[in-house]
Design a protein around this motif. Structure first.
Motif, PDB file in Angstrom:
ATOM      1  N   ILE A 175      25.687  45.241  39.269  1.00 61.68           N
ATOM      2  CA  ILE A 175      26.436  44.057  39.709  1.00 61.68           C
ATOM      3  C   ILE A 175      25.480  42.868  39.814  1.00 61.68           C
ATOM      4  CG2 ILE A 175      27.568  43.058  41.744  1.00 61.68           C
ATOM      5  CD1 ILE A 175      29.580  44.833  40.848  1.00 61.68           C
TER       6      ILE A 175
ATOM      7  N   GLY B 180      37.209  36.997  42.767  1.00 64.17           N
ATOM      8  CA  GLY B 180      35.960  37.355  42.090  1.00 64.17           C
ATOM      9  C   GLY B 180      36.110  37.390  40.593  1.00 64.17           C
ATOM     10  N   SER B 181      37.233  37.937  40.114  1.00 66.04           N
ATOM     11  CA  SER B 181      37.398  38.040  38.670  1.00 66.04           C
ATOM     12  C   SER B 181      37.950  36.738  38.083  1.00 66.04           C
ATOM     13  CB  SER B 181      38.300  39.226  38.309  1.00 66.04           C
ATOM     14  OG  SER B 181      39.352  39.342  39.214  1.00 66.04           O
TER      15      SER B 181
ATOM     16  N   SER C 297      35.574  47.939  43.339  1.00 65.49           N
ATOM     17  CA  SER C 297      36.275  47.377  44.499  1.00 65.49           C
ATOM     18  C   SER C 297      37.787  47.602  44.435  1.00 65.49           C
ATOM     19  CB  SER C 297      35.972  45.883  44.622  1.00 65.49           C
ATOM     20  OG  SER C 297      34.584  45.676  44.677  1.00 65.49           O
TER      21      SER C 297
ATOM     22  N   ILE D  19      34.048  44.735  39.206  1.00 66.80           N
ATOM     23  CA  ILE D  19      34.833  44.549  40.433  1.00 66.80           C
ATOM     24  C   ILE D  19      36.018  45.521  40.418  1.00 66.80           C
ATOM     25  CG2 ILE D  19      36.355  42.938  41.675  1.00 66.80           C
ATOM     26  CD1 ILE D  19      34.439  40.686  40.928  1.00 66.80           C
TER      27      ILE D  19
ATOM     28  N   MET E 149      40.353  43.134  35.542  1.00 67.80           N
ATOM     29  CA  MET E 149      39.939  43.737  36.814  1.00 67.80           C
ATOM     30  C   MET E 149      40.949  44.789  37.259  1.00 67.80           C
ATOM     31  SD  MET E 149      40.845  43.542  40.285  1.00 67.80           S
ATOM     32  CE  MET E 149      41.691  41.991  40.522  1.00 67.80           C
TER      33      MET E 149
ATOM     34  N   GLY F 112      29.282  42.514  44.696  1.00 74.07           N
ATOM     35  CA  GLY F 112      30.275  42.174  43.674  1.00 74.07           C
ATOM     36  C   GLY F 112      31.245  41.107  44.139  1.00 74.07           C
ATOM     37  N   LEU F 113      31.739  41.259  45.358  1.00 74.42           N
ATOM     38  CA  LEU F 113      32.742  40.317  45.842  1.00 74.42           C
ATOM     39  C   LEU F 113      32.127  38.970  46.237  1.00 74.42           C
ATOM     40  CD1 LEU F 113      35.089  42.683  47.898  1.00 74.42           C
ATOM     41  CD2 LEU F 113      35.447  41.756  45.620  1.00 74.42           C
TER      42      LEU F 113
ATOM     43  N   MET G 120      30.231  46.760  46.553  1.00 70.32           N
ATOM     44  CA  MET G 120      31.378  45.884  46.796  1.00 70.32           C
ATOM     45  C   MET G 120      30.925  44.569  47.420  1.00 70.32           C
ATOM     46  SD  MET G 120      34.222  48.510  48.231  1.00 70.32           S
ATOM     47  CE  MET G 120      35.490  47.285  48.441  1.00 70.32           C
TER      48      MET G 120
ATOM     49  N   CYS H 167      38.997  40.528  45.338  1.00 64.70           N
ATOM     50  CA  CYS H 167      38.797  41.030  43.967  1.00 64.70           C
ATOM     51  C   CYS H 167      39.410  40.041  42.972  1.00 64.70           C
ATOM     52  CB  CYS H 167      39.478  42.391  43.769  1.00 64.70           C
ATOM     53  SG  CYS H 167      38.748  43.734  44.683  1.00 64.70           S
TER      54      CYS H 167
END
Lengths: 143, 505
Positions: free
Chosen positions: B332, B403-404, B212, B208, B417, B43-44, B40, B400
């Motif tokens: 990731i 991030g996406s 996440s 993600i 996501m 990824g974030l 996480m 999240c």
């Protein structure tokens, strides 16, 4: 209901979706359809095996095991609402509202912490993403 | 050597140093909070790296990876709740030390051990990755197909508990990987007329979501408002003192665990949790004072932490050289590389060598940052444990979304996501692992495109590729990989048996 365990329900759903996807591949050229078809046949076979066997001896899959269904559904609905609110009101306003609303729904009592997070988080995101990194966040659709 | 020195010069740039420290600090924050993992954290933080130079972005992510691996030890030692699965073995001796009022010493031992494990594995990465990447220059479609198949056999390692569920998860990932235009003829598959799907499912929003967003739903399910009312910030560390003499006495344990961690990291699918347990177990086996383990022996903390941070450098070797993500964090990380326009393989060590070697140097600097932040800021990071879940849950989901969204400035990716978040939640609730899905999504297109190229070149036959010694070796390794769950099961049984014998008075 006891016979239709969560894992069996999921296996049946996978079989149904796989059959639909296989039907879609019938219109594809041979080369493009080769891998998806092979995967779908294998997936259907695995799902059928789960359907027959049901939950394992450890009991995982007997039920979904969601302890608080109401809270999860409410939280998921708020997450969906948050994304819709981003579209309507922009990222910053929607985020401030979402942080405060979800914390209140979860019955967190320290209002000053909620206010600090709801105002401080969008500000921090603005400074890091828009000001320093020049990455724009979604704006309201009417903007 | 010249390239490495140049890499160090780049990594020592003030902005890169700042990012190494910042990434490490944020990583420790994530690792310390139970429920938030290294995956996480990395990824974030990927979207934050969009505006960075490639080297700066990778150094930032390296800091987050190392910091989050170490951060898990803070809550393991002080609360007996491992922040990440990789720190579970740390709590065996760390928490009893806290109960004795030696929490600060336990944190110092964990910090120094994590540093040594991280540095040794980074050195192994620097030594092993370039020659392995040169070998990859000899690869054609047949070899790459064999590499992809080897990567996919890792699924069996994730499926030790239930092979059918593991295979199903892998097949679903492979199917998701077929969405979009087919790699040879460009025919659109499963796109339903959506233009956004023609290039396939975007990997980062999917990851993600799987790791996440699904965790957000898990946290909602297990949330207990009483935990938030109890003030976690009251946890104290005591005096953080580095026991130099004791650390010198356990130098062999530190070295052994670091090597174990690095080797486990190289082996796909075996991550920090397995490394820390094996490192801990070996420390017990070699110790003259076996009975003291589990009662607050600092050597137990050191063994576990050196091993789990040893994984960091090791796990990057197959990723950077062959493009095989051995665990979810490196999957990731692959996304982070691709966003910076970098492709794993030989080109990383030729065309992109300045960036790659700066990243290697950054990994070493990140470990130094971890040592400094861990020793100086331990009492500060403890305050992280007081962050209420009711605020963390919406903040994580909001991250999240960023991030996406920020990959292509597309709300469609946010929808992807969310869909994968819901899917990941049900997968976890039904006892499936998300990792095979990720492997399928990443390796599926690689396997398919190379397989079809092989068929085109060899007039529809796959057999000619077995004349290549590389393919034969990779096939043999794949077979071993399929057999490895059985071997691991045997090892686990043996470990459990020894544990029960050791705990029986």
């Amino acid at each position: 209901m006891s016979k239709l365990s969560a894992i069996r329900f999921a296996a049946a759903a996978v079989i149904a979706v796989s059959l639909y996807a296989f039907w879609l591949t019938l219109g594809y050229p041979r080369g493009a359809a080769m891998l998806p078809r092979a995967l779908l046949v294998l997936l259907t076979a695995c799902a059928a095996s789960l359907l027959v066997r049901g939950p394992g001896p450890d009991g995982v899959g007997q039920t979904l095991g969601i302890q608080n269904r109401g809270r999860v559904l409410m939280g998921a609905a708020m997450c969906l609402g948050y994304v819709a609110a981003i579209y309507a009101a922009g990222y910053y306003a929607a985020s401030a509202l979402f942080v405060a609303a979800l914390a209140l729904v979860l019955r967190y009592r320290k209002r000053h912490f909620i206010a600090a997070a709801a105002l401080g988080y969008p500000l921090a995101i603005y400074i890091v993403f828009e000001y320093l990194l020049k990455i724009p966040m979604p704006l309201p659709m009417w903007y | 050597m010249q390239q490495l020195l140049t890499g160090f010069v780049t990594a020592m740039d003030p902005i890169n140093l700042l990012m190494a420290f910042l990434g490490t600090g944020i990583g420790i924050f994530f690792g310390a909070l139970p429920g938030l993992t290294s995956t996480m954290a990395v990824g974030l933080l990927i979207p934050v790296t969009f505006g960075f130079q490639p080297a700066t972005g990778l150094i930032f992510l390296a800091g987050a990876y190392c910091g989050s691996m170490y951060g898990g030890s803070i809550s393991a030692i002080l609360l007996n709740t491992p922040g990440t699965p990789a720190s579970a073995a740390t709590s065996y001796d760390g928490f009893p030390m806290t109960n004795r009022g030696e929490g600060g010493t336990a944190l110092a031992v964990a910090t120094v051990a994590s540093f040594i494990g991280g540095i040794l594995s980074a050195l192994c990465l620097i030594l092993i990755a370039p020659p392995l990447a040169r070998l990859a220059l000899l690869f054609g479609p047949g070899e790459y197909f064999a590499v992809a198949i080897f990567g996919l056999t890792i699924i069996s390692a994730f499926s030790a508990k239930n092979m059918v569920k593991g295979i199903m998860a892998g097949l679903i990932g492979l199917l998701v990987g077929t969405i979009g235009m087919d790699p040879i003829n460009g025919y659109a598959r499963f796109t339903f007329g959506q233009l956004e799907l023609f290039e396939g499912i975007s990997i980062i929003p999917a990851l993600i979501g799987l790791f996440s967003a699904s965790q957000v739903l898990m946290m909602l399910d297990s949330y207990n408002s009483a935990d938030d009312e109890a003030d976690g910030s009251r946890v104290t560390t005591g005096k953080v003192r580095v026991p130099f003499r004791e650390l010198m006495e356990m130098k062999m344990t530190l070295l052994r665990s670091s090597v174990i961690g690095t080797i486990i990291g190289i082996i796909p699918a075996a991550g920090g949790d397995i490394a820390s347990f094996i490192g801990y177990n070996e420390a017990v086996r070699f110790s003259k004072d076996k009975e003291s383990f589990g009662t607050g022996n600092p050597e137990g903390v050191a063994a576990s932490e050196a091993a789990n941070n040893g994984v960091t450098g090791g796990s990057l070797i197959p990723l950077l050289t062959l493009g095989i993500p051995g665990n979810s964090v490196t999957a990731i990380f692959l996304g982070g590389l691709m966003i910076q326009g970098l492709r794993p393989g030989p080109s990383l060590f030729t065309d992109q060598a300045p960036t790659t070697y700066a990243f290697f140097a950054g990994l070493i600097i990140a470990n130094i940052a971890m040592l400094i932040l861990g020793l100086i800021g331990a009492s500060l990071f403890v305050r992280v444990l007081g962050v209420p879940g009711a605020l963390m849950i919406p903040l994580i989901f909001s991250l999240c979304v960023i991030g996406s969204y920020s990959i292509r400035n597309s709300l469609f990716d946010v929808a992807v996501m969310m869909a994968f978040g819901g899917f990941g939640f049900f997968l976890r609730k039904l006892g499936f692992s998300s990792a095979p899905v990720v492997l399928g999504i990443i390796l599926g297109p690689m396997a398919e495109s190379n397989f079809r190229r092989v068929l085109q070149v060899n007039q529809g036959s796959i057999l000619p590729i077995f004349s290549s010694p590389i393919v034969l070796v990779l096939t043999a390794i794949s077979l071993i990989s399929v057999a490895s769950p059985v071997i691991m099961k045997w090892y686990e049984k043996r470990r459990a048996f020894r544990e029960s014998q050791r705990r029986t008075p």
